[in-house]
Motif scaffolding. Structure first.
Motif, PDB file in Angstrom:
ATOM      1  N   LYS A  34       0.821  -1.214   0.000  1.00  8.76           N
ATOM      2  CA  LYS A  34       0.000   0.000   0.000  1.00  8.76           C
ATOM      3  C   LYS A  34       0.854   1.263   0.000  1.00  8.76           C
ATOM      4  O   LYS A  34       0.355   2.346  -0.310  1.00  8.76           O
ATOM      5  N   ASN A  35       2.121   1.124   0.363  1.00 11.81           N
ATOM      6  CA  ASN A  35       3.007   2.284   0.428  1.00 11.81           C
ATOM      7  C   ASN A  35       4.108   2.277  -0.627  1.00 11.81           C
ATOM      8  O   ASN A  35       4.939   3.176  -0.659  1.00 11.81           O
ATOM      9  N   GLY A  36       4.137   1.253  -1.479  1.00 11.37           N
ATOM     10  CA  GLY A  36       5.130   1.211  -2.550  1.00 11.37           C
ATOM     11  C   GLY A  36       6.426   0.534  -2.182  1.00 11.37           C
ATOM     12  O   GLY A  36       7.424   0.657  -2.902  1.00 11.37           O
ATOM     13  N   LEU A  37       6.455  -0.198  -1.060  1.00 13.07           N
ATOM     14  CA  LEU A  37       7.628  -0.985  -0.678  1.00 13.07           C
ATOM     15  C   LEU A  37       7.418  -2.409  -1.199  1.00 13.07           C
ATOM     16  O   LEU A  37       6.408  -3.041  -0.892  1.00 13.07           O
ATOM     17  N   LEU A  38       8.362  -2.912  -1.983  1.00 19.62           N
ATOM     18  CA  LEU A  38       8.192  -4.230  -2.607  1.00 19.62           C
ATOM     19  C   LEU A  38       8.690  -5.344  -1.692  1.00 19.62           C
ATOM     20  O   LEU A  38       9.876  -5.410  -1.375  1.00 19.62           O
ATOM     21  N   PRO A  39       7.812  -6.269  -1.263  1.00 16.25           N
ATOM     22  CA  PRO A  39       8.254  -7.448  -0.516  1.00 16.25           C
ATOM     23  C   PRO A  39       8.487  -8.607  -1.488  1.00 16.25           C
ATOM     24  O   PRO A  39       7.589  -9.000  -2.231  1.00 16.25           O
ATOM     25  N   VAL A  40       9.691  -9.140  -1.486  1.00 17.36           N
ATOM     26  CA  VAL A  40      10.048 -10.236  -2.391  1.00 17.36           C
ATOM     27  C   VAL A  40      10.293 -11.491  -1.554  1.00 17.36           C
ATOM     28  O   VAL A  40      11.201 -11.521  -0.716  1.00 17.36           O
ATOM     29  N   ALA A  41       9.483 -12.515  -1.764  1.00 19.58           N
ATOM     30  CA  ALA A  41       9.645 -13.779  -1.046  1.00 19.58           C
ATOM     31  C   ALA A  41      10.401 -14.774  -1.921  1.00 19.58           C
ATOM     32  O   ALA A  41      10.053 -14.976  -3.082  1.00 19.58           O
ATOM     33  N   LEU A  42      11.457 -15.367  -1.356  1.00 20.83           N
ATOM     34  CA  LEU A  42      12.271 -16.342  -2.075  1.00 20.83           C
ATOM     35  C   LEU A  42      12.417 -17.614  -1.244  1.00 20.83           C
ATOM     36  O   LEU A  42      12.345 -17.570  -0.009  1.00 20.83           O
ATOM     37  N   PRO A  43      12.665 -18.753  -1.875  1.00 18.73           N
ATOM     38  CA  PRO A  43      12.919 -19.992  -1.131  1.00 18.73           C
ATOM     39  C   PRO A  43      14.159 -19.857  -0.246  1.00 18.73           C
ATOM     40  O   PRO A  43      15.058 -19.058  -0.515  1.00 18.73           O
ATOM     41  N   GLU A  44      14.195 -20.671   0.779  1.00 17.72           N
ATOM     42  CA  GLU A  44      15.266 -20.599   1.770  1.00 17.72           C
ATOM     43  C   GLU A  44      16.645 -20.768   1.141  1.00 17.72           C
ATOM     44  O   GLU A  44      17.602 -20.094   1.537  1.00 17.72           O
ATOM     45  N   ASP A  45      16.791 -21.656   0.156  1.00 21.27           N
ATOM     46  CA  ASP A  45      18.110 -21.879  -0.412  1.00 21.27           C
ATOM     47  C   ASP A  45      18.626 -20.634  -1.135  1.00 21.27           C
ATOM     48  O   ASP A  45      19.814 -20.326  -1.100  1.00 21.27           O
ATOM     49  N   ARG A  46      17.720 -19.899  -1.786  1.00 23.36           N
ATOM     50  CA  ARG A  46      18.150 -18.686  -2.471  1.00 23.36           C
ATOM     51  C   ARG A  46      18.441 -17.554  -1.487  1.00 23.36           C
ATOM     52  O   ARG A  46      19.352 -16.753  -1.697  1.00 23.36           O
ATOM     53  N   ILE A  47      17.668 -17.503  -0.414  1.00 20.87           N
ATOM     54  CA  ILE A  47      17.962 -16.525   0.639  1.00 20.87           C
ATOM     55  C   ILE A  47      19.346 -16.800   1.216  1.00 20.87           C
ATOM     56  O   ILE A  47      20.140 -15.875   1.452  1.00 20.87           O
ATOM     57  N   GLU A  48      19.657 -18.074   1.432  1.00 16.63           N
ATOM     58  CA  GLU A  48      20.970 -18.445   1.973  1.00 16.63           C
ATOM     59  C   GLU A  48      22.081 -18.020   1.017  1.00 16.63           C
ATOM     60  O   GLU A  48      23.121 -17.484   1.458  1.00 16.63           O
ATOM     61  N   THR A  49      21.881 -18.219  -0.263  1.00 18.92           N
ATOM     62  CA  THR A  49      22.873 -17.806  -1.255  1.00 18.92           C
ATOM     63  C   THR A  49      23.080 -16.300  -1.225  1.00 18.92           C
ATOM     64  O   THR A  49      24.220 -15.806  -1.282  1.00 18.92           O
ATOM     65  N   LEU A  50      22.007 -15.541  -1.112  1.00 23.29           N
ATOM     66  CA  LEU A  50      22.115 -14.085  -1.069  1.00 23.29           C
ATOM     67  C   LEU A  50      22.861 -13.625   0.179  1.00 23.29           C
ATOM     68  O   LEU A  50      23.672 -12.688   0.123  1.00 23.29           O
TER      69      LEU A  50
END
Length: 217
Positions: free
Chosen positions: A122-138
């Motif tokens: 609602k405020n223009g902040l983008l929430p990006v959900a990724l699988p755990e393995d990709r979060i770990e890589t990041l």
């Protein structure tokens, strides 16, 4: 609301799960009635060694040098990386206001609390959900000697690195459209303004006692 199409920025890795909204924006700052000026108080109890107050100048406050936002590598970061259940706790919209006022345009996490997610879009902040393995890589890439830089491409639904790799992400088509167009709740309602006026005119004819001050037509 500012539209979100593409954004490139440094990634600040907040290696915590279940980050609640009281940590994002502590209760003493909820007296603020505007969206501006909350950025310096973002993660206040983790970021500083004293307790902040609304309107305080934060320039001379003692900082926690172990906290990610005080690390020179992540100065002016525009993308926050976290773990699961980000934004849990109370429904305070100030948490999103603080993130945006601090310069963040996107939060990447394994999952988000529902109310925080809705407040974000609602405020223009983008929430990006990724699988755990990709979060770990990041997290592995973001913890190097130099800050990780990502491009968040909402149009293409992909995260890109200047080094050439990319991760796709899923997002609800209605949410994607809303963010791309920069449409907030008021704008969504105004898109149906003529239908609303037609309804009010019809109701005034059908039940004029509900509209004693409305001219008869």
């Amino acid at each position: 609301m500012k539209a979100f199409t593409k954004f490139q920025g440094r990634v600040a890795p907040l290696n915590r799960a279940n980050v609640d909204t009281d940590a994002i924006m502590p209760k003493q700052f909820l007296k603020a009635i505007t969206r501006e000026g909350l950025g310096p108080f973002l993660f206040d109890s983790w970021r500083y060694l004293d307790e902040g107050e609304l309107g305080q100048n934060c320039a001379d406050r003692p900082v926690n040098r172990d906290f990610v936002l005080n690390d020179p590598r992540y100065r002016d970061a525009g993308i926050l990386l976290a773990r699961e259940n980000f934004g849990c706790g109370s429904s305070r919209e100030h948490a999103v206001w603080g993130l945006m006022d601090a310069g963040f345009r996107a939060v990447i996490a394994t999952s988000f609390a529902d109310i925080f997610y809705n407040n974000a879009i609602k405020n223009g902040l983008l929430p990006v959900a990724l699988p755990e393995d990709r979060i770990e890589t990041l997290f592995e890439m973001a913890g190097g000697d130099e800050a990780l830089v990502l491009e968040v491409d909402l149009e293409g639904q992909v995260l890109r690195s200047p080094k050439g790799w990319k991760f796709g992400f899923e997002i609800d088509p209605a949410v994607r459209k809303r963010l791309l167009e920069g449409v907030d709740d008021i704008a969504l309602s105004l898109a149906h303004a003529e239908a609303i006026r037609d309804y009010e005119r019809r109701r005034a004819r059908e039940a004029p006692w509900l509209f004693p001050d409305r001219p008869r037509s």
